[in-house]
Design a protein around this motif. Structure first.
Motif, PDB file in Angstrom:
ATOM      1  N   ASN A   1      90.535  42.871  13.719  1.00 29.89           N
ATOM      2  CA  ASN A   1      89.377  43.154  12.882  1.00 29.89           C
ATOM      3  C   ASN A   1      88.473  41.925  12.896  1.00 29.89           C
ATOM      4  O   ASN A   1      88.878  40.830  13.301  1.00 29.89           O
ATOM      5  CB  ASN A   1      89.808  43.484  11.445  1.00 29.89           C
ATOM      6  CG  ASN A   1      90.666  42.383  10.838  1.00 29.89           C
ATOM      7  OD1 ASN A   1      91.709  42.039  11.381  1.00 29.89           O
ATOM      8  ND2 ASN A   1      90.250  41.839   9.700  1.00 29.89           N
ATOM      9  N   SER A   2      87.246  42.095  12.464  1.00 34.89           N
ATOM     10  CA  SER A   2      86.284  40.977  12.468  1.00 34.89           C
ATOM     11  C   SER A   2      86.731  39.898  11.486  1.00 34.89           C
ATOM     12  O   SER A   2      87.074  40.182  10.339  1.00 34.89           O
ATOM     13  CB  SER A   2      84.894  41.481  12.069  1.00 34.89           C
ATOM     14  OG  SER A   2      84.441  42.445  13.017  1.00 34.89           O
TER      15      SER A   2
ATOM     16  N   SER B   1      93.400  52.156  17.344  1.00 35.31           N
ATOM     17  CA  SER B   1      93.317  52.122  15.882  1.00 35.31           C
ATOM     18  C   SER B   1      94.632  51.630  15.286  1.00 35.31           C
ATOM     19  O   SER B   1      95.650  51.515  15.966  1.00 35.31           O
ATOM     20  CB  SER B   1      92.990  53.526  15.350  1.00 35.31           C
ATOM     21  OG  SER B   1      93.953  54.463  15.799  1.00 35.31           O
ATOM     22  N   CYS B   2      94.584  51.363  14.009  1.00 40.32           N
ATOM     23  CA  CYS B   2      95.727  50.791  13.301  1.00 40.32           C
ATOM     24  C   CYS B   2      96.947  51.715  13.356  1.00 40.32           C
ATOM     25  O   CYS B   2      96.819  52.942  13.409  1.00 40.32           O
ATOM     26  CB  CYS B   2      95.332  50.552  11.845  1.00 40.32           C
ATOM     27  SG  CYS B   2      96.220  49.200  11.100  1.00 40.32           S
TER      28      CYS B   2
ATOM     29  N   ASP C   1      93.985  42.648   6.877  1.00 40.18           N
ATOM     30  CA  ASP C   1      93.839  42.255   8.284  1.00 40.18           C
ATOM     31  C   ASP C   1      94.667  43.165   9.190  1.00 40.18           C
ATOM     32  O   ASP C   1      95.774  43.613   8.821  1.00 40.18           O
ATOM     33  CB  ASP C   1      94.299  40.807   8.495  1.00 40.18           C
ATOM     34  CG  ASP C   1      93.235  39.802   8.082  1.00 40.18           C
ATOM     35  OD1 ASP C   1      92.061  40.193   8.006  1.00 40.18           O
ATOM     36  OD2 ASP C   1      93.598  38.635   7.841  1.00 40.18           O
ATOM     37  N   GLU C   2      94.128  43.419  10.361  1.00 43.85           N
ATOM     38  CA  GLU C   2      94.862  44.170  11.389  1.00 43.85           C
ATOM     39  C   GLU C   2      95.301  43.184  12.462  1.00 43.85           C
ATOM     40  O   GLU C   2      94.474  42.477  13.045  1.00 43.85           O
ATOM     41  CB  GLU C   2      93.964  45.262  11.988  1.00 43.85           C
ATOM     42  CG  GLU C   2      93.559  46.313  10.966  1.00 43.85           C
ATOM     43  CD  GLU C   2      92.661  47.385  11.538  1.00 43.85           C
ATOM     44  OE1 GLU C   2      92.460  47.398  12.769  1.00 43.85           O
ATOM     45  OE2 GLU C   2      92.156  48.213  10.749  1.00 43.85           O
TER      46      GLU C   2
ATOM     47  N   LYS D   1      98.794  46.631   9.695  1.00 42.95           N
ATOM     48  CA  LYS D   1      97.821  46.229   8.662  1.00 42.95           C
ATOM     49  C   LYS D   1      98.560  45.492   7.548  1.00 42.95           C
ATOM     50  O   LYS D   1      99.567  45.986   7.026  1.00 42.95           O
ATOM     51  CB  LYS D   1      97.101  47.446   8.087  1.00 42.95           C
ATOM     52  CG  LYS D   1      96.116  47.093   6.968  1.00 42.95           C
ATOM     53  CD  LYS D   1      95.295  48.283   6.524  1.00 42.95           C
ATOM     54  CE  LYS D   1      94.166  48.566   7.494  1.00 42.95           C
ATOM     55  NZ  LYS D   1      93.212  49.572   6.962  1.00 42.95           N
TER      56      LYS D   1
END
Length: 409
Positions: free
Chosen positions: A80-81, A194-195, A91-92, A45
């Motif tokens: 991420n979107s 997940s992150c 942002d991921e 992230k």
């Protein structure tokens, strides 16, 4: 060179040592209590973006944030979107660790992650076909590049590794397909994780070392741990490396570590002074900014004129310097102060000799040249920690400077 690989558990570390005729050539270790991160692919992230240095700092779930150059990286895989391809805080993104953290800096990341095999490397975001400069045969180069061309895509390319020249086309094609499958799985799995999670974990250092050694470097592997033995056996079977003998060592009276005198050899490799057979010696000084290596005549007394004597010492030193750089895992900028020689042909011969030795190093090492002050400049890619950080600790009195305050008492 044919040598043996010794893999031994010592205290809380797994030590991997490449040896040739009882000489220590290469060394690596894995701290059992500390996870290795080089080569790991994470969902990170973005925590901060510094426009003045065009870099981002990314949280990958460790204590310190990791560094990501925005100049050198593009083609982000966002998880991420997003409505655009511009990187923002929060942002991921999919990232891979390329360098470990140091005393003053966090790990270094890339978005151009690579999927590594023994013969090939799949490179996301770099769509060209590269080839190891250690493959000299031009006909072999052309054959390998032609073989790779159909597998090149708009998303990734390949780097042909040195070991590819030693195997048949079927083995190469099999590995190409395996790498592409791994690449597709990485992208697919990342979409549902997940992150901060690891999407692909790098192999254990001893497997990575074995994968990176050239086919002609090894003829025997000796291991003293049953789990490691099983892992190595599986690797050898996977790549049909039947020419390498695998041995399991067990002796309650003499450990594999002591049998090969690894303690003594590691201690020697951490010393500042290295004696040469002629009686001359090297002084190796790593600093924060660069590594300095000085060549001294020492006890050497040649029977020829002084210029011939100096030339002989420098040529001997060049071979030992290349060996010590690899063994100690010295990296970054390296400055070598050879003994001055007046004859231009001697200086040129010395540079050619040094270059011939450093090309055998699996880690990219580049000879820059000789400065007007007759200092030789090298650069070596930073990957792992140097040996003194892996196996040593700072003196608490002098903080690693090598000197303490003399009060005159």
């Amino acid at each position: 060179m044919s040598g043996k690989l010794v893999i031994t558990k010592n205290s809380n570390r797994v030590i991997t040592a490449l040896m040739n005729n009882d000489n220590l050539i290469d060394l690596d270790y894995q701290d059992i209590d500390e996870s290795q991160i080089i080569g790991n692919i994470y969902i990170g992230k973005v925590k901060n973006i510094l426009k003045n240095i065009n870099a981002a700092f990314v949280d990958i779930g460790r204590e310190e944030n990791a560094y990501l150059s925005l100049t050198e990286n593009s083609g982000f895989i966002f998880l991420n979107s997003k409505n655009n391809d511009k990187i923002n805080i929060g942002d991921e993104i999919l990232v891979q660790v390329t360098k470990e953290s140091t005393k003053t800096k966090g790990p270094v990341l890339t978005t151009h992650f690579s999927v590594t095999g023994r013969y090939m490397v799949l490179t996301y975001g770099k769509t060209y076909i590269g080839i190891s400069n250690k493959i000299i045969d031009t006909k072999k180069k052309s054959t390998l590049k032609r073989l790779m061309k159909p597998y090149q895509s708009k998303e990734y390319g390949f780097i042909i590794r040195t070991n590819a020249q030693f195997v048949g086309e079927e083995d190469i094609i099999q590995e190409i397909n395996d790498l592409i499958e791994r690449y597709e799985n990485i992208k697919k799995i990342a979409m549902y994780r997940s992150c901060y999670q690891i999407i692909e974990k790098s192999p254990s250092p001893f497997i990575a070392s074995l994968r990176n050694y050239y086919n002609n470097e090894l003829d025997r592997i000796t291991v003293d741990d049953k789990e490691i033995y099983a892992d190595i056996k599986g690797f050898l079977e996977q790549y049909n490396l039947n020419n390498i003998e695998l041995q399991y060592y067990e002796d309650s009276n003499l450990s594999l570590f002591d049998l090969n005198s690894l303690g003594t050899k590691i201690e020697q490799a951490m010393k500042e002074k290295v004696w040469l057979k002629s009686g001359a010696y090297l002084v190796i000084n790593p600093t924060e900014a660069l590594v300095v290596i000085d060549v001294n005549t020492g006890k050497y007394s040649g029977k020829k004129n002084f210029e011939e004597t100096v030339y002989k010492i420098n040529m001997e030193a060049a071979k030992e310097i290349a060996k010590q750089i690899r063994l100690r895992n010295l990296s970054g900028i390296i400055i070598i102060d050879f003994i001055d020689m007046k004859k231009p042909e001697y200086r040129e011969s010395l540079l050619q000799e040094l270059n011939s030795y450093i090309t055998d190093d699996p880690v990219k090492t580049t000879l820059i040249g000789m400065t007007p002050l007759n200092l030789v400049e090298l650069t070596r890619k930073k990957i792992k920690k140097p040996i003194y950080e892996q196996f040593g600790k700072k003196c608490f009195t002098c903080n690693g400077r090598g000197y303490v305050w003399d009060t005159g008492e």
